[in-house]
Enzyme design. Structure first.
Site, PDB file in Angstrom:
ATOM      1  N   GLY A  50     127.262 105.289 -48.650  1.00 24.91           N
ATOM      2  CA  GLY A  50     126.608 104.030 -48.968  1.00 24.91           C
ATOM      3  C   GLY A  50     126.981 102.994 -47.939  1.00 24.91           C
ATOM      4  CG  LEU A  51     125.348  98.803 -47.770  1.00 24.39           C
ATOM      5  CD1 LEU A  51     125.163  97.492 -48.515  1.00 24.39           C
ATOM      6  CD2 LEU A  51     125.001  98.607 -46.297  1.00 24.39           C
ATOM      7  N   GLY A  53     130.791 103.257 -46.807  1.00 22.80           N
ATOM      8  CA  GLY A  53     131.103 104.481 -46.079  1.00 22.80           C
ATOM      9  C   GLY A  53     130.356 104.607 -44.767  1.00 22.80           C
ATOM     10  CB  SER A 292     117.269  90.904 -58.747  1.00 24.45           C
ATOM     11  OG  SER A 292     118.055  89.939 -58.092  1.00 24.45           O
ATOM     12  NE  ARG A 338     125.583  89.867 -61.475  1.00 22.25           N
ATOM     13  CZ  ARG A 338     125.484  90.749 -60.486  1.00 22.25           C
ATOM     14  NH1 ARG A 338     126.362  91.731 -60.408  1.00 22.25           N
ATOM     15  NH2 ARG A 338     124.528  90.641 -59.588  1.00 22.25           N
ATOM     16  CB  SER A 448     128.388  94.604 -55.040  1.00 21.58           C
ATOM     17  OG  SER A 448     126.991  94.507 -54.936  1.00 21.58           O
ATOM     18  CG  LEU A 449     124.443  94.332 -51.470  1.00 19.16           C
ATOM     19  CD1 LEU A 449     123.082  93.700 -51.180  1.00 19.16           C
ATOM     20  CD2 LEU A 449     124.373  95.838 -51.238  1.00 19.16           C
TER      21      LEU A 449
END
Length: 644
Positions: A50-51, A53, A292, A338, A448-449
């Site tokens: 993913g982003l 790795g 989202s 959240r 997270s990104l």
């Protein structure tokens, strides 16, 4: 007693000396280096593409190291990072609305309820601006203003606009940029890819990570892979709840196998429930769909004031609508964090004000935004999300409100890592959602990104070479070492034993039952009685699993049920530790909400005197061992986390 405490062992976080603003520079200035002509002598394994790795692999290969990457998907492009929709945070202050690195740092620290290291969180904010420049250079098509400048929007828990986005597919676009960087190094023969391979275990030689055991998911062949360092970038374990926003293949097995080899798990009970997901529509469902959080910028959340109101939303007049977030949190309104937004929705649903066929949702209404901004503007911001919603539900959200509901989403907990992203096992690193490091007890949206990219592009390429340089000259590691042979024999035996059970229930049955236990007893709210019930229920379910599991027994070739069985074995153990961790923390903080510790109006009561620490869990033969990393707030003062 469900756990014991080791008060003598003190985790070494390796936070550099100096002012908060200088710590990362101080580390880089003093880090050990490896000369370019020696880097190709070192080999690094990265599990997960993913982003985090893929960016780590591309960055390390660009520096000259040899890298092998493993993923269970058929292509790195199918990593779950593609599912992130709303955006990525960065401190650019393009809106001139008062943003700064310190404000972003404080928002993130406060959003995590002051349960993260100051130094890690500040570094995240500090590195954020560089990420946007790099992503733009890679061709990521961020939204732009008419003038050509990059556009920003707000996310929950902040009062500035710092979120960069590509409509509702930011994760996908960032991953495509990272994937191109990865494949460039594949062509240069600096990276070897192993798709459709799943890590089954971590191999230690003299207590140091030296490789992994992997299984080819197409042939069933089990192979040994050696390296000078191993990096786990395998994402989070939110799928443990069964119904979640995560893809079906997401799992916690890699980090759990490392935990069983001695790596500490940190704060596993800190798992986030996302407030804007599509509600469950029936018992047949295996996952839920994320909408989202960015939709909360323009959508207003409400429920009918009358309980069990069966009228259509357009038939309910304004004076009979409860805009509960705007009423309870006027400063942030619909952009409350959240954890708070999710608990507030559940409270309204449980009180009988839910909407939809199963009365398990709340409304997200764009009527006012459409009237004020026009359909074209809303479509430009969220068009693909509205299209996705209509495709799934058959409802046009331009004409009537969306129905949303809380759902399991993100794991703030994960493997414990120090400032250098190293676990307590030498040679083993964890990045992205696989570690616990930056978010504290709750993750703010669009972080997270950011963490995944910052870990992979900027931090690990500095810290992992520092480790390699200190480990001496690279040694040739023998696949025939007894440690590799023994490890391969153990995983083969486990797979064979799973196939021999020959009971009557499917893997999904046990996974679904585990998810129900956790959502009810260790989900949006917890209490001592419920957690003890959950621990015993999980132990009983685990015993039933080993007596009554039914899967095809073949080890070779494609066997998806065998794959899932191995992951559910780990989930059963992770789930028990989640509940034990939640039981041990007698306070409410972030996503961990103990009903015994709340104010009269339902707000969390944090206990800094007794619980200002990171829970590090060590595997032991008897009960899990709790090791505390005390948090030192040198540059901020923890305050009441109020969004009113």
């Amino acid at each position: 007693m469900y756990f014991s405490t080791d008060s003598k062992q003190i985790p070494k976080s390796k936070i550099p000396q100096g002012d908060l603003r200088d710590k990362w520079s101080n580390f880089k200035n003093q880090a050990k280096l490896i000369s370019p002509n020696n880097r190709n002598k070192y080999h690094v394994i990265i599990v997960g593409t993913g982003l985090s790795g893929a960016s780590a692999a591309a960055s390390l290969a660009e520096l000259g190291y040899n890298v092998s990457v493993f993923c269970f998907q058929d292509s790195p492009r199918r990593a779950h990072s593609v599912a992130a929709q709303g955006g990525v945070n960065a401190m650019k202050n393009y809106k001139n609305d008062g943003d700064s690195v310190h404000r972003m740092f404080y928002d993130t620290l406060k959003g995590g309820d002051f349960r993260a290291r100051e130094a890690n969180v500040f570094r995240l904010a500090e590195c954020s601006a560089s990420l946007i420049d790099q992503a733009v250079a890679q061709g990521v098509p961020f939204a732009r203003e008419y003038s050509g400048y990059l556009s920003n929007r707000s996310f929950g828990g902040v009062q500035v606009s710092r979120t960069f986005y590509a409509r509702g597919q930011t994760g996908q676009q960032l991953l495509l940029g990272t994937y191109q960087a990865l494949m460039r190094q594949v062509k240069a023969k600096k990276i070897t890819t192993y798709t459709r391979h799943e890590m089954l275990d971590l191999v230690l030689i003299n207590g140091v990570a030296k490789g992994i055991i992997a299984r080819n998911l197409d042939t069933g062949k089990i192979t040994r892979h050696t390296a000078n360092a191993v990096v786990l970038a395998t994402g989070g374990f939110g799928k443990i709840y069964y119904l979640s926003t995560l893809a079906m293949g997401c799992n916690g097995s890699a980090i759990w196998r490392a935990h069983k080899k001695g790596a500490w798990m940190a704060c596993p009970s800190w798992t986030q429930i996302h407030p804007t997901c599509l509600p469950q529509s029936g018992a047949y469902q295996s996952k839920l769909t994320l909408m989202s959080e960015s939709l909360r910028n323009d959508g207003r959340i409400w429920v009918p004031l009358t309980r069990n109101d069966n009228r259509k939303p357009e038939d309910i007049p304004e004076e009979e609508r409860d805009y509960y977030l705007e009423k309870k949190y006027p400063s942030y309104g619909n952009l409350a964090p959240r954890d708070i937004a999710s608990r507030a929705a559940k409270e309204r649903i449980d009180a009988g004000h839910g909407v939809g066929p199963l009365k398990n949702a709340v409304y997200l209404d764009f009527k006012d935004a459409l009237a004020n901004q026009g359909k074209a503007t809303i479509a430009k911001k969220y068009g693909n999300l509205f299209d996705m919603y209509q495709k799934i539900t058959g409802i046009n959200a331009y004409n009537e409100p969306m129905k949303i509901s809380p759902a399991a989403h993100f794991s703030m907990g994960g493997l414990w890592v120090d400032y250098e992203l190293s676990t307590n096992i030498p040679g083993l690193f964890a990045i992205g959602e696989a570690n616990f490091s930056d978010h504290g007890a709750n993750r703010l949206g669009a972080n997270s990104l950011l963490q995944a990219c910052v870990d992979g592009y900027y931090i690990l390429p500095q810290t992992l070479p520092h480790y390699l340089a200190q480990s001496g000259n690279p040694e040739a590691i023998n696949k025939e070492d007894p440690a590799f042979i023994e490890c391969e024999q153990q995983v083969t035996k486990q797979l064979e034993e799973l196939g021999k059970i020959n009971g009557s229930k499917t893997v999904d049955y046990f996974h679904r039952e585990l998810g129900k236990i956790l959502y009810d007893k260790c989900g949006l709210s917890r209490n001592e009685k419920g957690l003890i019930i959950a621990i015993e229920a999980i132990r009983n379910l685990k015993a039933s699993f080993y007596n009554d599991l039914k899967i095809p027994s073949k080890i070779n070739g494609i066997n998806e049920e065998l794959e899932k069985a191995g992951r559910v074995v780990d989930y059963l153990e992770i789930g028990e530790l989640m509940c034990i961790d939640a039981l041990s923390r007698e306070e409410s903080c972030g996503a961990h909400f103990r009903t015994e510790f709340q104010t009269n109006d339902g707000e969390a009561i944090r206990n800094d005197e007794e619980f200002k620490f990171i829970s590090c869990w060590k595997k032991s033969d008897n009960v899990p061992l709790l090791i505390k990393e005390m948090l030192n707030f040198e540059f901020t003062k923890p305050t009441e986390r109020s969004y009113k």
